[in-house]
Design a protein around this motif. Structure first.
Motif, PDB file in Angstrom:
ATOM      1  N   VAL A  16      -5.471   3.516   9.389  1.00 16.90           N
ATOM      2  CA  VAL A  16      -4.757   3.361   8.124  1.00 16.90           C
ATOM      3  C   VAL A  16      -5.451   2.266   7.322  1.00 16.90           C
ATOM      4  CG1 VAL A  16      -2.568   2.774   7.021  1.00 16.90           C
ATOM      5  CG2 VAL A  16      -2.575   4.049   9.173  1.00 16.90           C
ATOM      6  N   ASP A  17      -5.896   2.606   6.116  1.00 20.76           N
ATOM      7  CA  ASP A  17      -6.475   1.637   5.192  1.00 20.76           C
ATOM      8  C   ASP A  17      -5.535   1.527   4.001  1.00 20.76           C
ATOM      9  OD1 ASP A  17      -8.863   1.217   6.653  1.00 20.76           O
ATOM     10  OD2 ASP A  17      -9.762   3.008   5.766  1.00 20.76           O
ATOM     11  N   ILE A  18      -5.230   0.306   3.610  1.00 26.07           N
ATOM     12  CA  ILE A  18      -4.378   0.091   2.443  1.00 26.07           C
ATOM     13  C   ILE A  18      -5.203  -0.682   1.422  1.00 26.07           C
ATOM     14  CG2 ILE A  18      -2.292  -1.006   1.571  1.00 26.07           C
ATOM     15  CD1 ILE A  18      -1.077  -0.648   4.373  1.00 26.07           C
ATOM     16  N   ARG A  19      -5.301  -0.122   0.236  1.00 24.10           N
ATOM     17  CA  ARG A  19      -5.983  -0.788  -0.871  1.00 24.10           C
ATOM     18  C   ARG A  19      -4.936  -1.077  -1.934  1.00 24.10           C
ATOM     19  NH1 ARG A  19      -9.083   3.417   0.688  1.00 24.10           N
ATOM     20  NH2 ARG A  19     -11.040   2.896   1.675  1.00 24.10           N
ATOM     21  N   CYS A  20      -4.833  -2.351  -2.320  1.00 24.91           N
ATOM     22  CA  CYS A  20      -3.790  -2.725  -3.277  1.00 24.91           C
ATOM     23  C   CYS A  20      -4.260  -3.895  -4.128  1.00 24.91           C
ATOM     24  CB  CYS A  20      -2.512  -3.084  -2.536  1.00 24.91           C
ATOM     25  SG  CYS A  20      -2.704  -4.411  -1.340  1.00 24.91           S
ATOM     26  N   PRO A  21      -3.712  -4.009  -5.334  1.00 19.48           N
ATOM     27  CA  PRO A  21      -4.082  -5.145  -6.185  1.00 19.48           C
ATOM     28  C   PRO A  21      -3.547  -6.470  -5.638  1.00 19.48           C
ATOM     29  CG  PRO A  21      -2.454  -3.769  -7.285  1.00 19.48           C
ATOM     30  CD  PRO A  21      -2.833  -3.080  -6.019  1.00 19.48           C
ATOM     31  N   SER A  22      -2.382  -6.415  -4.986  1.00 23.66           N
ATOM     32  CA  SER A  22      -1.814  -7.595  -4.331  1.00 23.66           C
ATOM     33  C   SER A  22      -0.822  -7.124  -3.272  1.00 23.66           C
ATOM     34  CB  SER A  22      -1.107  -8.500  -5.348  1.00 23.66           C
ATOM     35  OG  SER A  22       0.016  -7.840  -5.877  1.00 23.66           O
ATOM     36  N   ILE A  23      -0.570  -7.988  -2.314  1.00 25.43           N
ATOM     37  CA  ILE A  23       0.375  -7.649  -1.256  1.00 25.43           C
ATOM     38  C   ILE A  23       1.779  -7.980  -1.757  1.00 25.43           C
ATOM     39  CG2 ILE A  23       1.137  -8.144   1.090  1.00 25.43           C
ATOM     40  CD1 ILE A  23      -1.795  -8.757   1.762  1.00 25.43           C
ATOM     41  N   ASP A  24       2.575  -6.927  -1.946  1.00 27.20           N
ATOM     42  CA  ASP A  24       3.949  -7.105  -2.397  1.00 27.20           C
ATOM     43  C   ASP A  24       4.887  -6.495  -1.361  1.00 27.20           C
ATOM     44  OD1 ASP A  24       3.718  -4.364  -2.776  1.00 27.20           O
ATOM     45  OD2 ASP A  24       3.780  -4.463  -4.971  1.00 27.20           O
ATOM     46  N   ARG A  25       6.169  -6.417  -1.680  1.00 21.53           N
ATOM     47  CA  ARG A  25       7.136  -5.920  -0.697  1.00 21.53           C
ATOM     48  C   ARG A  25       6.907  -4.454  -0.361  1.00 21.53           C
ATOM     49  NH1 ARG A  25      11.185  -2.985  -2.523  1.00 21.53           N
ATOM     50  NH2 ARG A  25      11.522  -2.915  -4.749  1.00 21.53           N
ATOM     51  N   ARG A  26       6.344  -3.671  -1.286  1.00 24.26           N
ATOM     52  CA  ARG A  26       6.042  -2.265  -0.976  1.00 24.26           C
ATOM     53  C   ARG A  26       4.956  -2.173   0.090  1.00 24.26           C
ATOM     54  NH1 ARG A  26       4.316   0.781  -6.061  1.00 24.26           N
ATOM     55  NH2 ARG A  26       2.997  -1.032  -6.148  1.00 24.26           N
ATOM     56  N   VAL A  27       3.927  -2.996  -0.047  1.00 25.53           N
ATOM     57  CA  VAL A  27       2.842  -3.011   0.940  1.00 25.53           C
ATOM     58  C   VAL A  27       3.372  -3.492   2.283  1.00 25.53           C
ATOM     59  CG1 VAL A  27       0.610  -4.030   1.542  1.00 25.53           C
ATOM     60  CG2 VAL A  27       1.062  -3.329  -0.825  1.00 25.53           C
ATOM     61  N   GLU A  28       4.188  -4.528   2.261  1.00 34.30           N
ATOM     62  CA  GLU A  28       4.772  -5.040   3.505  1.00 34.30           C
ATOM     63  C   GLU A  28       5.634  -3.978   4.180  1.00 34.30           C
ATOM     64  OE1 GLU A  28       6.739  -8.551   2.117  1.00 34.30           O
ATOM     65  OE2 GLU A  28       4.905  -9.764   2.224  1.00 34.30           O
ATOM     66  N   ALA A  29       6.371  -3.192   3.403  1.00 36.74           N
ATOM     67  CA  ALA A  29       7.200  -2.118   3.973  1.00 36.74           C
ATOM     68  C   ALA A  29       6.335  -1.029   4.592  1.00 36.74           C
ATOM     69  CB  ALA A  29       8.105  -1.529   2.895  1.00 36.74           C
ATOM     70  N   ILE A  30       5.221  -0.708   3.969  1.00 36.06           N
ATOM     71  CA  ILE A  30       4.303   0.303   4.514  1.00 36.06           C
ATOM     72  C   ILE A  30       3.713  -0.178   5.833  1.00 36.06           C
ATOM     73  CG2 ILE A  30       2.095   1.484   4.145  1.00 36.06           C
ATOM     74  CD1 ILE A  30       2.863   1.465   1.093  1.00 36.06           C
ATOM     75  N   VAL A  31       3.295  -1.429   5.873  1.00 33.18           N
ATOM     76  CA  VAL A  31       2.731  -2.006   7.110  1.00 33.18           C
ATOM     77  C   VAL A  31       3.791  -2.031   8.206  1.00 33.18           C
ATOM     78  CG1 VAL A  31       1.794  -4.113   8.144  1.00 33.18           C
ATOM     79  CG2 VAL A  31       0.960  -3.331   5.917  1.00 33.18           C
ATOM     80  N   ALA A  32       5.015  -2.435   7.859  1.00 24.69           N
ATOM     81  CA  ALA A  32       6.096  -2.473   8.847  1.00 24.69           C
ATOM     82  C   ALA A  32       6.389  -1.087   9.391  1.00 24.69           C
ATOM     83  CB  ALA A  32       7.352  -3.076   8.232  1.00 24.69           C
ATOM     84  N   ALA A  33       6.398  -0.081   8.529  1.00 25.40           N
ATOM     85  CA  ALA A  33       6.656   1.289   8.980  1.00 25.40           C
ATOM     86  C   ALA A  33       5.548   1.777   9.908  1.00 25.40           C
ATOM     87  CB  ALA A  33       6.798   2.216   7.781  1.00 25.40           C
ATOM     88  N   ALA A  34       4.313   1.451   9.578  1.00 20.67           N
ATOM     89  CA  ALA A  34       3.193   1.857  10.443  1.00 20.67           C
ATOM     90  C   ALA A  34       3.288   1.175  11.803  1.00 20.67           C
ATOM     91  CB  ALA A  34       1.863   1.525   9.772  1.00 20.67           C
ATOM     92  N   ASN A  35       3.635  -0.104  11.813  1.00 20.29           N
ATOM     93  CA  ASN A  35       3.781  -0.823  13.079  1.00 20.29           C
ATOM     94  C   ASN A  35       4.978  -0.328  13.876  1.00 20.29           C
ATOM     95  OD1 ASN A  35       1.529  -2.487  12.767  1.00 20.29           O
ATOM     96  ND2 ASN A  35       2.683  -4.004  11.617  1.00 20.29           N
ATOM     97  N   ALA A  36       6.037   0.050  13.195  1.00 17.69           N
ATOM     98  CA  ALA A  36       7.245   0.527  13.879  1.00 17.69           C
ATOM     99  C   ALA A  36       6.990   1.817  14.642  1.00 17.69           C
ATOM    100  CB  ALA A  36       8.375   0.724  12.875  1.00 17.69           C
ATOM    101  N   ALA A  37       6.053   2.607  14.195  1.00 16.40           N
ATOM    102  CA  ALA A  37       5.751   3.873  14.867  1.00 16.40           C
ATOM    103  C   ALA A  37       5.233   3.660  16.283  1.00 16.40           C
ATOM    104  CB  ALA A  37       4.736   4.674  14.050  1.00 16.40           C
ATOM    105  N   GLU A  38       4.730   2.470  16.560  1.00 15.79           N
ATOM    106  CA  GLU A  38       4.169   2.162  17.873  1.00 15.79           C
ATOM    107  C   GLU A  38       5.157   1.460  18.807  1.00 15.79           C
ATOM    108  OE1 GLU A  38       1.016   3.068  18.857  1.00 15.79           O
ATOM    109  OE2 GLU A  38       0.926   4.132  16.948  1.00 15.79           O
ATOM    110  N   ARG A  39       6.298   1.056  18.305  1.00 16.98           N
ATOM    111  CA  ARG A  39       7.248   0.282  19.111  1.00 16.98           C
ATOM    112  C   ARG A  39       8.027   1.170  20.071  1.00 16.98           C
ATOM    113  NH1 ARG A  39       9.042  -2.688  13.962  1.00 16.98           N
ATOM    114  NH2 ARG A  39       7.549  -4.379  13.898  1.00 16.98           N
TER     115      ARG A  39
END
Length: 145
Positions: A16-39
């Motif tokens: 998973v590659d994320i390209r964004c202008p800045s890290i905001d709550r949407r990006v943090e939610a995407i990262v959290a969802a990706a990490n949650a898939a492995e828990r």
């Protein structure tokens, strides 16, 4: 937001590659969802020990120093203490509802005000849980109030 999915059969695992202008709550939610898939969580009862995905747990509760995971159709004891479960589930849809309770917000189907600034949470299985006054503001933020 632009989303692109490409299938590459030769890859050994998902990338998973994320390209964004800045890290905001949407990006943090995407990262959290990706990490949650492995828990995974462990829970046991008299029939044995089971491996659970967090989505299978409606809420976790601490009773007399023991932690329990409540699913749609069973209750399992967790080897982790509630604060350890909270750390394990950080960034997921689990939110602290009281000193002894974590709730999977994906399982919440309704909310009602409750006396003394508390909130009643109605879960998908029909159970009603009371969120304490101390944790009510975090729950309100979770739903955007």
């Amino acid at each position: 937001m632009k989303l692109t999915v490409e299938e590459h059969p030769g890859l050994p695992d998902i990338e998973v590659d994320i390209r964004c202008p800045s890290i905001d709550r949407r990006v943090e939610a995407i990262v959290a969802a990706a990490n949650a898939a492995e828990r995974r969580l462990l829970g046991a009862n008299e029939q044995g020990t089971f491996i659970l995905e967090p989505a299978q747990v409606l809420y976790a509760e601490s009773v007399d120093g023991r932690s329990f995971l409540y699913g749609r159709d069973r209750v399992l004891e967790s080897p982790l203490r509630l604060y350890e479960l909270e750390a394990e589930l950080a960034g997921s849809e689990f939110v602290r509802a009281s000193k002894s309770l974590l709730v999977n917000f994906d399982a919440v189907r309704g909310l009602r005000p409750y006396p003394n600034a508390r909130i009643e949470l109605i879960l998908e299985n029909g159970e009603h849980i009371i969120a304490s006054r101390q944790y009510a503001p975090a729950i309100k933020r979770k739903i955007g109030l």
